[in-house]
Design an enzyme around this catalytic site. Structure first.
Site, mmCIF file in Angstrom:
data_model
loop_
_atom_site.group_PDB
_atom_site.id
_atom_site.type_symbol
_atom_site.label_atom_id
_atom_site.label_comp_id
_atom_site.label_asym_id
_atom_site.label_seq_id
_atom_site.Cartn_x
_atom_site.Cartn_y
_atom_site.Cartn_z
ATOM 1 N N CYS A 14 0.786 -1.227 0.038
ATOM 2 C CA CYS A 14 0.073 -0.143 0.002
ATOM 3 C C CYS A 14 0.845 1.287 -0.006
ATOM 4 O O CYS A 14 1.997 1.296 0.519
ATOM 5 C CB CYS A 14 -0.932 -0.021 1.213
ATOM 6 S SG CYS A 14 -2.373 -1.062 0.911
ATOM 7 N N HIS A 28 -1.198 -7.022 -7.467
ATOM 8 C CA HIS A 28 0.409 -6.754 -8.219
ATOM 9 C C HIS A 28 0.676 -7.950 -8.947
ATOM 10 O O HIS A 28 -0.086 -9.157 -8.941
ATOM 11 C CB HIS A 28 1.096 -6.780 -7.004
ATOM 12 C CG HIS A 28 1.397 -7.867 -6.220
ATOM 13 N ND1 HIS A 28 0.358 -8.412 -5.388
ATOM 14 C CD2 HIS A 28 2.477 -8.932 -6.098
ATOM 15 C CE1 HIS A 28 0.905 -9.596 -4.914
ATOM 16 N NE2 HIS A 28 1.940 -9.702 -5.356
ATOM 17 N N GLN A 40 4.576 -9.348 -10.902
ATOM 18 C CA GLN A 40 5.846 -9.699 -10.689
ATOM 19 C C GLN A 40 6.766 -9.618 -12.150
ATOM 20 O O GLN A 40 6.151 -10.010 -13.098
ATOM 21 C CB GLN A 40 6.488 -11.002 -9.965
ATOM 22 C CG GLN A 40 5.803 -10.885 -8.451
ATOM 23 C CD GLN A 40 6.520 -12.048 -7.699
ATOM 24 O OE1 GLN A 40 7.560 -12.101 -7.531
ATOM 25 N NE2 GLN A 40 5.543 -12.877 -7.167
ATOM 26 N N HIS A 95 -0.656 -15.976 -21.297
ATOM 27 C CA HIS A 95 -1.278 -17.125 -21.106
ATOM 28 C C HIS A 95 -2.034 -16.900 -19.785
ATOM 29 O O HIS A 95 -1.787 -16.004 -18.726
ATOM 30 C CB HIS A 95 -0.501 -18.545 -20.628
ATOM 31 C CG HIS A 95 0.306 -18.885 -21.799
ATOM 32 N ND1 HIS A 95 -0.130 -19.720 -22.501
ATOM 33 C CD2 HIS A 95 1.585 -18.411 -22.402
ATOM 34 C CE1 HIS A 95 0.796 -20.100 -23.565
ATOM 35 N NE2 HIS A 95 1.853 -19.609 -23.356
ATOM 36 N N LEU A 97 -2.826 -31.153 -10.695
ATOM 37 C CA LEU A 97 -1.777 -31.999 -11.640
ATOM 38 C C LEU A 97 -1.215 -32.990 -10.729
ATOM 39 O O LEU A 97 -0.233 -32.733 -10.050
ATOM 40 C CB LEU A 97 -1.108 -30.823 -12.089
ATOM 41 C CG LEU A 97 -1.652 -29.899 -13.112
ATOM 42 C CD1 LEU A 97 -0.707 -29.064 -13.575
ATOM 43 C CD2 LEU A 97 -2.155 -30.544 -14.438
ATOM 44 N N GLU A 104 -1.142 -37.365 -14.319
ATOM 45 C CA GLU A 104 -0.538 -35.992 -14.817
ATOM 46 C C GLU A 104 0.886 -35.677 -14.470
ATOM 47 O O GLU A 104 1.538 -35.190 -15.362
ATOM 48 C CB GLU A 104 -1.384 -34.902 -14.308
ATOM 49 C CG GLU A 104 -2.744 -34.840 -15.203
ATOM 50 C CD GLU A 104 -3.667 -34.127 -14.611
ATOM 51 O OE1 GLU A 104 -4.329 -32.775 -15.388
ATOM 52 O OE2 GLU A 104 -4.296 -34.194 -13.358
#
Length: 382
Positions: free
Chosen positions: A55, A198, A200, A332, A347, A351
């Protein structure tokens, strides 16, 4: 679909971007669920949290104080995964002894940034308008431009950029790096440690695995066919329409043929764009519109703060002219939710040990997401 029978039978689909296959099992969508359910996310947050290290005006973990920013703010992550200053690691890999063959390592340098979307603690991209999201895209563009190698053909393009003046300038690196990965983890289900909106940006001296695989595949396709893989894919999807969730003049959102995650989408420019610096001012606004459409539809789908990981794949910061030209900008979105706000995909098992698998088809997911147009659900509750 090529054949409607694929709606009812198990089959594999090929991902040309990564040269991989996944198993699709549409008949499993009817199975009952008695497994783990995620807890409902907290939806009531203050506009300003005095304890939040993102903040405006607050102190961060390392003791630095945030400015009273009004739009976006970028800073070096106090807990970066890579560092600019560290000893070099050089090992002779030419030897054929077992250790050189099997116990390989590579030193990685870089810098990690955090970039806030808004000074408001209680909003997400779904709550923001395209004009509200645009400053973030402009900041991404500045950050990427500042990290381009002088030898990169995109440096000349970046030098001609005309971006709005920002009170908070994008950081400038001390060294040249190979790649910049911009990404967002939204929601506790995706490991997000702070609800303040936010993302990165990690820059590394090496090429990461996922964008690296895509660049190899795009280069092969262009060499074989003389065209860009994603340009051909967009042409195909726009003609067929069955996996197109939304589009404007510059971008199209699709549930890709090869999607692994239940409501995975791909945001693609309709013309060949190598990186953020190639976008015009109008295209940056239309990208903001596409991001807003995706995130709002996600939240409307199960009427919750829909978790996801998203990321931009684009041209490397440092590369050959051919490598830069082979690149095709795209974004993506990988969301884990499967059946409701509390049931997510895992997953695991087959998988992890064999290959990726999904139940609901991308075509079915597209129908669901198309129906989630309209006002954000929580705005109707207030």
């Amino acid at each position: 679909m090529p054949d409607k029978i694929l709606d009812d039978i198990s089959h594999r689909r090929y991902n040309p971007l990564t040269d991989s296959w996944l198993l699709v099992s549409p008949h499993r969508t009817k199975r009952p669920w008695q497994g783990q359910q995620e807890g409902a996310a907290v939806t009531t947050l203050p506009e300003y949290d005095p304890k939040c290290y993102l903040c405006p005006g607050n102190s961060r973990a390392a003791g630095d104080q945030n400015p009273n920013y009004e739009q976006t703010f970028a800073f070096v992550n106090d807990y970066s995964a890579v560092k600019e200053q560290q000893p070099d690691y050089e090992v002779d890999q030419s030897s054929d002894d077992l250790e050189s063959l099997l116990l390989r390592a590579q030193g990685v340098k870089g810098v990690c940034y955090v970039l806030t979307f808004s000074p408001k603690h209680n909003v997400t991209l779904a709550d923001m308008s395209a004009k509200d999201i645009l400053p973030t895209i402009n900041h991404w563009t500045r950050l990427y431009a500042n990290h381009l190698s002088p030898s990169n053909p995109l440096s000349a393009v970046a030098a001609q950029l005309q971006l709005p003046i920002s009170k908070e300038e994008a950081p400038v690196p001390k060294d040249n790096y190979r790649y910049m990965q911009i990404f967002e983890n939204k929601g506790a289900a995706m490991g997000c440690s702070n609800p303040h909106p936010h993302c990165q940006a990690w820059t590394t001296s090496t090429m990461p695995e996922e964008p690296g695989k895509e660049l190899v595949q795009m280069a092969k396709y262009r060499q074989q066919h003389g065209r860009h893989l994603l340009a051909d894919y967009i042409k195909l999807e726009l003609a067929k329409e069955e996996r197109v969730v939304w589009q404007n003049d510059s971008f199209v959102v699709v549930c890709p043929w090869w999607a692994i995650w239940p409501f995975e989408v791909l945001v693609l420019p309709k013309r060949h764009v190598r990186a953020l610096v190639d976008l015009t001012a109008d295209e940056r606004l239309q990208l903001a519109e596409a991001i807003q459409e995706v995130t709002r539809r996600y939240d409307n789908l199960f009427e919750c703060h829909f978790p996801y990981s998203s990321g931009i794949h684009q041209a490397p910061l440092d590369g050959t002219p051919e490598e830069i030209e082979n690149a095709y900008f795209h974004m993506h979105f990988y969301p884990p939710l499967l059946r409701s706000a509390t049931v997510k995909k895992f997953l695991v098992g087959f998988e992890l040990m064999a290959e990726a698998q999904r139940d609901i088809t991308p075509e079915q997911a597209t129908i669901r997401l198309r129906a989630c147009d309209g006002e954000l659900y929580r705005n109707k509750l207030s």
